[in-house]
Design an enzyme around this catalytic site. Sequence first.
Site, mmCIF file in Angstrom:
data_model
loop_
_atom_site.group_PDB
_atom_site.id
_atom_site.type_symbol
_atom_site.label_atom_id
_atom_site.label_comp_id
_atom_site.label_asym_id
_atom_site.label_seq_id
_atom_site.Cartn_x
_atom_site.Cartn_y
_atom_site.Cartn_z
ATOM 1 N N CYS A 72 6.975 -4.614 15.469
ATOM 2 C CA CYS A 72 6.682 -3.644 16.535
ATOM 3 C C CYS A 72 5.249 -3.890 17.028
ATOM 4 C CB CYS A 72 6.799 -2.218 15.997
ATOM 5 S SG CYS A 72 8.446 -1.868 15.360
ATOM 6 N N ASN A 112 -2.717 5.501 16.108
ATOM 7 C CA ASN A 112 -3.930 5.009 15.455
ATOM 8 C C ASN A 112 -4.141 3.578 15.915
ATOM 9 O OD1 ASN A 112 -4.127 7.342 13.602
ATOM 10 N ND2 ASN A 112 -2.114 6.528 13.012
ATOM 11 N N CYS A 133 2.054 -2.031 15.456
ATOM 12 C CA CYS A 133 2.002 -1.823 14.002
ATOM 13 C C CYS A 133 1.282 -2.955 13.263
ATOM 14 C CB CYS A 133 3.430 -1.681 13.481
ATOM 15 S SG CYS A 133 3.520 -1.571 11.696
ATOM 16 N N CYS A 139 3.391 8.534 0.728
ATOM 17 C CA CYS A 139 4.031 7.646 1.689
ATOM 18 C C CYS A 139 4.193 6.296 0.981
ATOM 19 C CB CYS A 139 3.138 7.543 2.920
ATOM 20 S SG CYS A 139 3.713 6.349 4.127
ATOM 21 N N CYS A 190 -0.477 6.192 9.871
ATOM 22 C CA CYS A 190 0.806 5.608 10.230
ATOM 23 C C CYS A 190 0.618 4.348 11.080
ATOM 24 C CB CYS A 190 1.566 6.670 11.013
ATOM 25 S SG CYS A 190 3.259 6.268 11.247
ATOM 26 N N GLU A 216 0.825 -1.198 0.000
ATOM 27 C CA GLU A 216 0.000 0.000 0.000
ATOM 28 C C GLU A 216 0.864 1.256 0.000
ATOM 29 O OE1 GLU A 216 -2.449 -0.808 3.429
ATOM 30 O OE2 GLU A 216 -3.912 -1.871 2.206
ATOM 31 N N CYS A 273 6.788 -6.834 7.101
ATOM 32 C CA CYS A 273 7.970 -6.315 7.813
ATOM 33 C C CYS A 273 8.413 -7.356 8.839
ATOM 34 C CB CYS A 273 7.630 -5.002 8.510
ATOM 35 S SG CYS A 273 9.050 -4.305 9.411
HETATM 36 S S1 SF4 Z 1 6.598 0.165 12.709
HETATM 37 FE FE1 SF4 Z 1 5.823 -1.572 11.503
HETATM 38 S S2 SF4 Z 1 6.694 -1.305 9.455
HETATM 39 FE FE2 SF4 Z 1 7.867 0.017 10.865
HETATM 40 S S3 SF4 Z 1 9.594 -1.266 11.525
HETATM 41 FE FE3 SF4 Z 1 7.980 -1.583 13.065
HETATM 42 S S4 SF4 Z 1 6.854 -3.390 12.332
HETATM 43 FE FE4 SF4 Z 1 8.086 -2.649 10.621
#
Ligand code: SF4
Length: 353
Positions: free
Chosen positions: A119, A299, A122, A108, A342, A95, A115
């Site tokens: 995190c 968010n 996320c 963006c 984000c 995306e 990923c």
């Molecule tokens: S915030 Fe999300 S996209 Fe960014 S490094 Fe952490 S897990 Fe990966």
Amino acid sequence: MSGKSVSDIRDLTPGDISSFLLINNEKPFRARQVFEWLWKKQCASFDEMTDIPKSCRELLKSNFTFHKAIITKTQESKDGTVKTGLTLHDDSFVEGVLIPSGGRYTACVSSQVGCPLGCVFCATGKLGFKRNLSAGEIFDQAACLNKLAFEKTNSPAGLSNIVYMGMGEPLLNYENVKRSVEMITSADGMGMSSQRITISSLGIPKMIRQMADDELKCHFALSLHAAGDDKRNRLVPFNLKHPLEELLTALKYYHKRTGKRFTIEYILFKDINDSISDARELAAFCKNFPVKVNLLEYNEIEGTLVFKSKPERLQAFAGFLESKNMVVNIRKSRGRDIDAACGQLAGKNITLL
Ligand code: SF4
């Protein structure tokens, strides 16, 4: 080189294309023509290269493929933010987001499918990691969003800025990200100023040093989110292996080598990192180099145990930093209703406009 081992022609440098054409008895100037079609004219197939003789196009076709990322879905938020879904040649999906602000548009872009860093806050991190995007695929996102910005503004201005802040960790796909920046900024590509591009990273110490050594011209933003190891470990598991001391050393190196100011991105989470003592810790961390701090609203996404900080906590946090003479911006969330904000990009099925 025969070209047989290369899949996407846009993985080739100008020198690679030149050698391939020379070995195959083509005229030397064809290399420049082909390169222009690939990047400046952003063609989507060999057949579009109308000033290249058919025999040469057939030669290219039989040795290389063409991996374009194309927009297959778009969704627009109440606030004008547009989320685009791009399908890649292997049916992977990423995306990219177009964010309007006062007649200007920021894109963006994503750098990885999923990923690997996981995190806790996320949505992309919950997908796991599938693969890196090629430089061409990253470039395509910028070019597609640029075209969309042209259409929205009905002016030749196009994008005002590009941030590498979509799906994935850009510095874990460094070579392709670097090449995409080179092509976006090159007169042979989109010709955009490097001052309008920002790479946003969780902070991979080794690659921050590399970026400084390479003198990459664009801006750098660090997603810090906590300035003490205990809290950062909780939010960003990557920090367990590469604690803040290591990150700090890399950032000092970056500043010493480049002389550049960078941005610290800090999302405030309720009762985790939003107290005045957290702000004090952040101020101490930031004393080491010239930075500006962006404070971001979280968010909330499904399935996490972290929540958005209260507005009054956010204001008090910002006020404390300002009292220390720091440059602070509060960033309002955009595109939340379409999961385009984000940390929300997760390749959910989005509706076709
Ligand atoms: S915030 Fe999300 S996209 Fe960014 S490094 Fe952490 S897990 Fe990966």
